[in-house]
Design an enzyme around this catalytic site. Sequence first.
Site, PDB file in Angstrom:
ATOM      1  N   ASP A  56      35.199  39.009  42.193  1.00  0.00           N
ATOM      2  CA  ASP A  56      36.602  38.647  42.383  1.00  0.00           C
ATOM      3  C   ASP A  56      37.210  38.337  41.022  1.00  0.00           C
ATOM      4  O   ASP A  56      36.507  37.944  40.090  1.00  0.00           O
ATOM      5  CB  ASP A  56      36.717  37.397  43.261  1.00  0.00           C
ATOM      6  CG  ASP A  56      36.567  37.721  44.741  1.00  0.00           C
ATOM      7  OD1 ASP A  56      36.935  38.832  45.131  1.00  0.00           O
ATOM      8  OD2 ASP A  56      36.067  36.861  45.482  1.00  0.00           O
ATOM      9  N   ASP A 100      34.439  34.493  49.003  1.00  0.00           N
ATOM     10  CA  ASP A 100      34.652  33.095  49.371  1.00  0.00           C
ATOM     11  C   ASP A 100      35.169  32.898  50.787  1.00  0.00           C
ATOM     12  O   ASP A 100      35.033  31.826  51.362  1.00  0.00           O
ATOM     13  CB  ASP A 100      35.594  32.405  48.375  1.00  0.00           C
ATOM     14  CG  ASP A 100      36.926  33.134  48.233  1.00  0.00           C
ATOM     15  OD1 ASP A 100      37.193  34.055  49.027  1.00  0.00           O
ATOM     16  OD2 ASP A 100      37.697  32.776  47.322  1.00  0.00           O
ATOM     17  N   ASP A 102      34.785  37.747  54.004  1.00  0.00           N
ATOM     18  CA  ASP A 102      33.892  38.274  52.966  1.00  0.00           C
ATOM     19  C   ASP A 102      32.434  38.287  53.417  1.00  0.00           C
ATOM     20  O   ASP A 102      31.595  38.921  52.770  1.00  0.00           O
ATOM     21  CB  ASP A 102      33.995  37.429  51.685  1.00  0.00           C
ATOM     22  CG  ASP A 102      35.304  37.644  50.951  1.00  0.00           C
ATOM     23  OD1 ASP A 102      35.839  38.762  51.023  1.00  0.00           O
ATOM     24  OD2 ASP A 102      35.790  36.703  50.308  1.00  0.00           O
TER      25      ASP A 102
END
Length: 878
Positions: free
Chosen positions: A332, A610, A614
């Site tokens: 990310d 997170d 996901d």
Amino acid sequence: MAVYTEEISALLGRLETSGTTGLSAVAAQERLEKYGSNTLKGEKHKNFFQKFLAQLKDYMVIILIIAAAISFALALIEQSGDFIDSIVIMGIVILNALLGVFQESSAEKALDALKNMSAPFAKIIRDGVAKKIPSSEIVPGDLILLESGDFIPADARLIESASLKCEESALTGESVPAEKDAAAKIAEDAPLGDRINMIYSGCSVAYGRAKAIVTGTGMGSEMGKIAGLLNAARDETTPLQQRLNKLGKNLGILSIIICVFIFILGLFQGQSPVLMFMTAVSLAVAAIPEGLTTVVTLVLSMGVRNMVKRNAIVRRLPAVETLGSTSVICSDKTGTLTQNKMTVMQVWAAGGEICAPGADMPADALKILEYGALCNDGKVQLEGGKETHIGDPTETAIVAAARLAGLDKSGLDSEFRRVAELPFDSDRKLMTTVNMIDGKPYAIVKGGFDVLLPRCASGDSGRAEEVNLSMSGKALRVLAVAFKLLERVPENPSGEELENGLEFAGLIGMIDPPREESRQAIAKCKKAGIKTVMITGDHIVTASAIAKELGILEDGDEAISGRELAMMDEGELAEKVRQYSVYARVSPEDKIKIVRAWQDKGEVVAMTGDGVNDAPALKAADIGCAMGITGTDVAKGAADMVLTDDNFSTIVAAVDGGRAIYDNIKKTIEFLLGSNIGEVLTVFLAMLFGWGSPLLAIQILMVNVVTDAFPAFALGFEPAESDVMERPPIRKNESVFAGGLIPEIIIKGVVVTLCTLAAFWAGARLGHGGISPSEEAGRTMAFLALSLSQLVYAVCTRSRKSLFVTGLWSNMQMIYSFLISLAVILLVTLVPPFNFVFKMAPLVWENWALVSGLALVPFVVSELVKLIKNRPKFSIKR
């Protein structure tokens, strides 16, 4: 009456708790003592006696005990009184078993510590204060708070809920999240899945939020009632350990064949059947690396515990092996590669120049920050020397920039009092405040450039557009600021009145800047042959700018948007996946597609995440990395590793640690197998040459206990090699013997054998300094040469580099194990009655000099091999 049919007020009264303040700390402690911890009863650890007996169940140890019993019986029958061999063998068996129990207990404690590190937490209210506590401390009557992504820590009755949906497949088997309603009335005979005013331990919140009163914990919960069906955490055997178990069995079979041959050969040479039987069995016990998997478990668990110090909690031991093989990291952007803190980078006042915020910025640019701080609801507080941002990140970035320039928001608010406001809304895309400046009301407006500029009646719009394009081209988020003097303070402020006919004041450009350590970590990844890929929900321009600054997006690399990705099937993406380094505006579902595309190329993929959505991608990845700060409980539960600081560099540090652990495991294997080969070959060749057995059974077993166990354990503490992140990733399913390990094991085993045989031959055939040659002298010298050369060999195995480069003192555990082993060797050789028990002959200084010289031969050979392997590679350019 069932808890799901009971009135809330009656339930609260029965549980003696409150729906607003929860339990008191005192009451909670009393209930914890009464009901026990909120955990499911797992498999109990074996006690010391059970572990000790388990060590004696090994078939080779049983044969050894039988050999000792036969020796004891013969001594009784022959009335020779020679019970020493049988007593010593049993003593060594017991010592070896105790060492095995110690290693097993150490590994057990390490694994328990890992489980505790990843234990879930729960949000509760006690004494009217919201707090976070370990789920194991939840008790009946606790008031718990839940939101999307949380694990449900215990069975509870809902007292408040908002759009609540719970994932209950672990309990009910229903794949679709169940809708919940705190106000629902439930029939007494309603099945578990229809009790929609209840939530259950082991499930998770898929959507919404709730407040609930705990009604059942631990084995008293619904999950506790079917605990036998729950897939509880178990000690996992890693793929490497499985391969080593298989290797141990194969070596065991080979060793037994050799030992049977040695036994038969000894009989033909006229040796005592009892002596040869005990020698053969002792050799078989020494040759089989039965402690290898235990040592590997210890190395793995110790390495994992060290990773915790570097902010990485590895939740499953097999993940450690995979970490060393990681070849692609999909990360990310926000908070992982960047600081997750919007920061003002540029300020421009109409008629002036672009500048950075700071104490020396021009007065007109400072005025823009002043206006931005006044038209603002964000706060920046200093706590312990650290900034804490409260509010919208865009607003707090302006407040922080103003503070950097010497403007305090609280002081500004006091001096230029706010008398009216129009909060930001998604329709207007503007925020307006009315502040008293020099006793006059001014409307200050901030918002997007494209929205605010058309509402301005004055200002250099052409130059403003140029500056806006310049800032946008650098991936900055741009906010425009304008103002106007009002005739009076409006009683009913409206956008029509306050947000038209403005004077354009200036622009503020901000960005979530990359972490400095991320840039260094990505450079480290490149050296290590690891590809870094950025995955973000942000715009492609912003993502690409950050990726270029970090070194992720380089010449030849491409960025792709979620829309473009959606138009590709998995086969097409797999073909092109190597050319993409940035994925922008992608959904969590797209992450799975990206992971599989890389895996189809044979890569080992680490993926960060997170959110609840996901979790599938984290499971699909070879290494799922959940965020410890922003991550939901569901994401953490699906992950192999939790980053406690949400930092990309922590992933790289974990890969570094994984490679170091794998290195140490290979060193341990190299040492143990090399030692075993040396012991077997020594006896085998001596018998083949007709020299008789160079070592007695008790001497072989002593070598096995003293020079194998302690140094092997110490190798697990070896620091990482300096070049561990300058090598390519370990290939998926690569053999632990890859990289020339087998030739090294054989070379070192042969060298130890030759040194031991030379010592035996010298003592048994030559004699020294007035001591006549004898088998007892030969065996004493063989024992010393074998044990000391193995100790030297252990020190040499510490690194692929020369010992003169690595030094002696970087691994103190090896120094301690070397000294302890050396002390035991000297004890059984020199000190009565131990030298009598182990049948050691007295030696003179010439014998000791020869043995010491032979013990150093493995060091010389090792250094020569390292010199040849590490020599510079020269090439002729044409």
